[in-house]
Design an enzyme around this catalytic site. Structure first.
Site, PDB file in Angstrom:
ATOM      1  N   PRO A  94       0.809  -1.226   0.000  1.00  0.00           N
ATOM      2  CA  PRO A  94       0.000   0.000   0.000  1.00  0.00           C
ATOM      3  C   PRO A  94       0.838   1.270   0.000  1.00  0.00           C
ATOM      4  O   PRO A  94       0.352   2.337  -0.356  1.00  0.00           O
ATOM      5  CB  PRO A  94      -0.809  -0.117   1.302  1.00  0.00           C
ATOM      6  CG  PRO A  94      -0.820  -1.568   1.632  1.00  0.00           C
ATOM      7  CD  PRO A  94       0.488  -2.099   1.145  1.00  0.00           C
ATOM      8  N   GLU A 121       1.231  -8.992   8.288  1.00  0.00           N
ATOM      9  CA  GLU A 121       1.522  -7.564   8.422  1.00  0.00           C
ATOM     10  C   GLU A 121       2.498  -7.073   7.353  1.00  0.00           C
ATOM     11  O   GLU A 121       3.021  -5.962   7.450  1.00  0.00           O
ATOM     12  CB  GLU A 121       2.093  -7.276   9.812  1.00  0.00           C
ATOM     13  CG  GLU A 121       1.089  -7.458  10.933  1.00  0.00           C
ATOM     14  CD  GLU A 121      -0.123  -6.565  10.772  1.00  0.00           C
ATOM     15  OE1 GLU A 121       0.050  -5.341  10.590  1.00  0.00           O
ATOM     16  OE2 GLU A 121      -1.252  -7.099  10.815  1.00  0.00           O
ATOM     17  N   ARG A 158      -1.242  -8.282 -21.523  1.00  0.00           N
ATOM     18  CA  ARG A 158      -2.094  -8.027 -22.684  1.00  0.00           C
ATOM     19  C   ARG A 158      -1.464  -7.040 -23.662  1.00  0.00           C
ATOM     20  O   ARG A 158      -1.916  -6.917 -24.808  1.00  0.00           O
ATOM     21  CB  ARG A 158      -3.467  -7.535 -22.237  1.00  0.00           C
ATOM     22  CG  ARG A 158      -3.453  -6.165 -21.595  1.00  0.00           C
ATOM     23  CD  ARG A 158      -4.807  -5.818 -20.960  1.00  0.00           C
ATOM     24  NE  ARG A 158      -5.843  -5.747 -21.963  1.00  0.00           N
ATOM     25  CZ  ARG A 158      -6.134  -4.652 -22.640  1.00  0.00           C
ATOM     26  NH1 ARG A 158      -5.432  -3.540 -22.464  1.00  0.00           N
ATOM     27  NH2 ARG A 158      -7.119  -4.655 -23.526  1.00  0.00           N
ATOM     28  N   ASP A 173      -8.232   1.505 -25.801  1.00  0.00           N
ATOM     29  CA  ASP A 173      -8.875   1.290 -24.511  1.00  0.00           C
ATOM     30  C   ASP A 173      -8.753   2.510 -23.611  1.00  0.00           C
ATOM     31  O   ASP A 173      -7.943   3.404 -23.832  1.00  0.00           O
ATOM     32  CB  ASP A 173      -8.244   0.088 -23.788  1.00  0.00           C
ATOM     33  CG  ASP A 173      -8.741  -1.230 -24.350  1.00  0.00           C
ATOM     34  OD1 ASP A 173      -9.774  -1.231 -25.028  1.00  0.00           O
ATOM     35  OD2 ASP A 173      -8.073  -2.258 -24.122  1.00  0.00           O
TER      36      ASP A 173
END
Length: 277
Positions: A94, A121, A158, A173
């Protein structure tokens, strides 16, 4: 995106739960691309590098606290055991830089990516000295890094030639063009009072291209206006945005070029007729 190197793109996925990722790498487009030799995958169980007979890879946080922390020496041994050195070693955390399409295009130019999937953790902070970059999918927390790794693998894979049938499809896209994608339609032409727009049924390809661009601008303005400053807007885009209620001051704020200046119609001079002498 720069031309990717020749040969398959290899992903090394280091995780405590390799079986979570195995089906993902074997099915659908990823599985077919691997069978065709365009991609390859290595699933590496961190427990195999625990260094103890109990396969224990974690320990209590230094200084106390809840949860368990994955040891740095385990990660070091796991990376050293990879068959070849990765171009990038990516820590999923994060605290990392937010992943986006531009990063996916950059990573698609590599030949070997290693992704570290945490649990509990997370990793001992000293693991950061072993990686080349730290990536986050967004401002939320998951139970582990496997789902994040799957997202990155799919977004990057991709973009390699041959993985999807039509390379131009990903170039159009959302985010690849700098804007959100335009709305798509198919048969039936009428459904519960909702119709496919006439312009898409008329066969005028220039009009269709302009309609799609205008709709992409409309969607982006409504849902992700933060993308507009880096979308490579054209004068015709500026004109379209003005029709959507964007002011000249707002256009200037996002760095959009001025709209085209309408051409003045030239007045035809009246011909002077002379009487024959």
């Amino acid at each position: 995106m720069t031309a990717p190197p020749s040969g398959p793109l290899h992903f090394s996925l280091l995780t405590l739960f390799p079986e979570l990722l195995r089906p993902f790498t074997q099915e659908a487009l990823l599985g077919r691309a691997a069978s065709a030799g365009l991609l390859s995958f290595g699933l590496h169980d961190l427990r195999e590098h625990s260094g103890n007979r109990w396969r224990k890879v974690d320990d209590s946080p230094s200084g106390g606290g809840a949860g368990m922390v994955i040891r740095v020496d385990v990660v070091e041994r796991a990376l050293a055991a990879l068959p070849r050195r990765p171009d990038e070693i990516i820590l999923l955390t994060p605290a990392g830089v937010r992943f986006d399409q531009r990063m996916a295009e950059e990573l698609a130019g590599r030949q070997h990516l290693a992704l570290l999937c945490g649990r509990y953790e997370g990793f001992d902070t000293r693991v950061e000295t072993l990686v080349t970059r730290e990536i986050s999918l967004g401002d939320f927390v998951m139970m582990g890094g496997e789902a994040a790794a799957a997202c990155i693998v799919e977004a990057v894979a991709r973009l390699r030639p041959g993985v999807i049938g039509d390379e131009q499809s990903w170039r159009r896209d959302s985010y690849s063009s700098g804007l959100l994608d335009y709305p798509e339609y198919t048969r039936p032409a009428e459904w519960q009072g909702l119709s496919v727009p006439e312009v898409l049924q008329g066969g005028n390809h220039a009009a269709i291209t302009r309609w799609r661009r205008d709709k992409a601008l409309e969607r982006t303005l409504a849902r992700r206006p933060d993308l507009l400053p880096t979308a490579g807007l054209t004068p015709h885009d500026s004109a379209a945005l003005i029709t959507l209620g964007v002011s000249d001051q707002q256009l200037a704020a996002i760095g959009a070029p001025p709209p085209p200046v309408p051409k003045r119609r030239r007045r035809r001079r009246a011909s002077i007729q002379t009487e024959p002498v």
